[in-house]
Design an enzyme around this catalytic site. Structure first.
Site, PDB file in Angstrom:
ATOM      1  N   ARG A 193       0.817  -1.220   0.000  1.00  0.00           N
ATOM      2  CA  ARG A 193       0.000   0.000   0.000  1.00  0.00           C
ATOM      3  C   ARG A 193       0.851   1.271   0.000  1.00  0.00           C
ATOM      4  O   ARG A 193       0.345   2.357  -0.306  1.00  0.00           O
ATOM      5  CB  ARG A 193      -0.998  -0.026   1.158  1.00  0.00           C
ATOM      6  N   GLU A 201       5.238 -10.259  15.226  1.00  0.00           N
ATOM      7  CA  GLU A 201       4.649 -10.704  16.495  1.00  0.00           C
ATOM      8  C   GLU A 201       5.108 -12.147  16.769  1.00  0.00           C
ATOM      9  O   GLU A 201       5.488 -12.493  17.876  1.00  0.00           O
ATOM     10  CB  GLU A 201       3.131 -10.616  16.381  1.00  0.00           C
TER      11      GLU A 201
HETATM   12  P1  AMP Z   1       3.820  -1.847  11.460  1.00  0.00           P
HETATM   13  O1  AMP Z   1       5.075  -2.494  10.991  1.00  0.00           O
HETATM   14  O2  AMP Z   1       3.268  -2.482  12.722  1.00  0.00           O
HETATM   15  O3  AMP Z   1       3.937  -0.348  11.612  1.00  0.00           O
HETATM   16  O4  AMP Z   1       2.710  -2.163  10.371  1.00  0.00           O
HETATM   17  C1  AMP Z   1       2.566  -1.369   9.280  1.00  0.00           C
HETATM   18  C2  AMP Z   1       2.030  -2.122   8.083  1.00  0.00           C
HETATM   19  O5  AMP Z   1       0.951  -2.976   8.408  1.00  0.00           O
HETATM   20  C3  AMP Z   1       1.526  -1.126   7.075  1.00  0.00           C
HETATM   21  O6  AMP Z   1       2.052  -1.494   5.815  1.00  0.00           O
HETATM   22  C4  AMP Z   1       0.029  -1.225   7.107  1.00  0.00           C
HETATM   23  O7  AMP Z   1      -0.458  -1.259   5.791  1.00  0.00           O
HETATM   24  C5  AMP Z   1      -0.281  -2.524   7.837  1.00  0.00           C
HETATM   25  N1  AMP Z   1      -1.219  -2.326   8.983  1.00  0.00           N
HETATM   26  C6  AMP Z   1      -0.911  -2.460  10.298  1.00  0.00           C
HETATM   27  N2  AMP Z   1      -1.971  -2.219  11.083  1.00  0.00           N
HETATM   28  C7  AMP Z   1      -2.986  -1.902  10.259  1.00  0.00           C
HETATM   29  C8  AMP Z   1      -4.360  -1.500  10.471  1.00  0.00           C
HETATM   30  N3  AMP Z   1      -4.900  -1.394  11.692  1.00  0.00           N
HETATM   31  N4  AMP Z   1      -5.109  -1.223   9.386  1.00  0.00           N
HETATM   32  C9  AMP Z   1      -4.576  -1.307   8.133  1.00  0.00           C
HETATM   33  N5  AMP Z   1      -3.308  -1.673   7.882  1.00  0.00           N
HETATM   34  C10 AMP Z   1      -2.515  -1.966   8.920  1.00  0.00           C
END
Ligand code: AMP
Length: 178
Positions: free
Chosen positions: A64, A101
């Site tokens: 995305r 995780e």
């Molecule tokens: P992080 O590494 O935890 O910051 O996760 C970021 C990635 O996970 C991004 O590429 C987001 O597209 C996806 N992501 C994580 N949480 C969500 C959420 N609540 N809604 C949509 N996409 C999410």
């Protein structure tokens, strides 16, 4: 930086899907933005304004991060580089592993596309824990790139992802915070 109108339009457009893809996750669905070309254009102009004159290249995170990242790069007249999930790119590529995780994962970039000394914007649609973006920052640094800015459409403040990114760059922009 974003106007009140843009923030309100996005709040009215981004959908919150409870318990997807797992119980307890509030999934933010950005796909309705693409049904409104004028809103998409306003988002790109806002994200481009944050980075104008400050960066030499945009690195977008699969998948995305591509939806807005390429348009930001085009608006600024700078190159766009794809950061992909493991196993998608032909060699030669550079990898960076990171903690999930459960277990670990890897992201990759084609070797030679990022030049040492280039100022980099790392872009994704959403900042959650910051784990993926932090790995992207390490991948950029590994190749001599200067992590200069981070931008996202959405930040999930409670997860404190910014704390993982601040050691790399202090310019962190989210249009919409939850
Ligand atoms: P992080 O590494 O935890 O910051 O996760 C970021 C990635 O996970 C991004 O590429 C987001 O597209 C996806 N992501 C994580 N949480 C969500 C959420 N609540 N809604 C949509 N996409 C999410």
């Amino acid at each position: 930086m974003a106007s009140k109108e843009l923030i309100t339009a996005l709040e009215n457009t981004v959908l919150n899907i409870p318990d997807f893809p797992k119980p307890g996750i509030q999934f933010k669905d950005i796909s309705p933005i693409f049904l409104q070309p004028k809103l998409y254009e306003a988002v790109i102009e806002d994200l481009a304004a944050f980075s104008r004159g400050k960066i030499d290249v945009v690195c977008g995170i699969e998948s995305r991060g591509y939806l807005f990242g390429i348009a930001i790069a085009v608006a600024l007249g700078v190159p766009f580089i794809l950061i992909r999930k493991k196993g998608k790119l032909p060699p030669p590529f550079v990898s960076q592993s990171y903690e999930l995780e459960y277990g670990t994962s890897e992201i990759e970039m084609r070797e030679g596309q990022l030049k040492a000394g280039q100022r980099v914007l790392i872009h994704d649609d959403l900042l959650a824990t910051g784990g993926t973006t932090e790995a992207a920052a390490k991948l950029v640094q590994k190749q001599g790139g200067i992590v200069t800015q981070f931008s996202f459409l959405i930040g999930l403040k409670a997860l404190q992802g910014e704390s993982k990114l601040l050691p790399y760059a202090s310019e962190i922009y989210t249009i919409l915070d939850y």
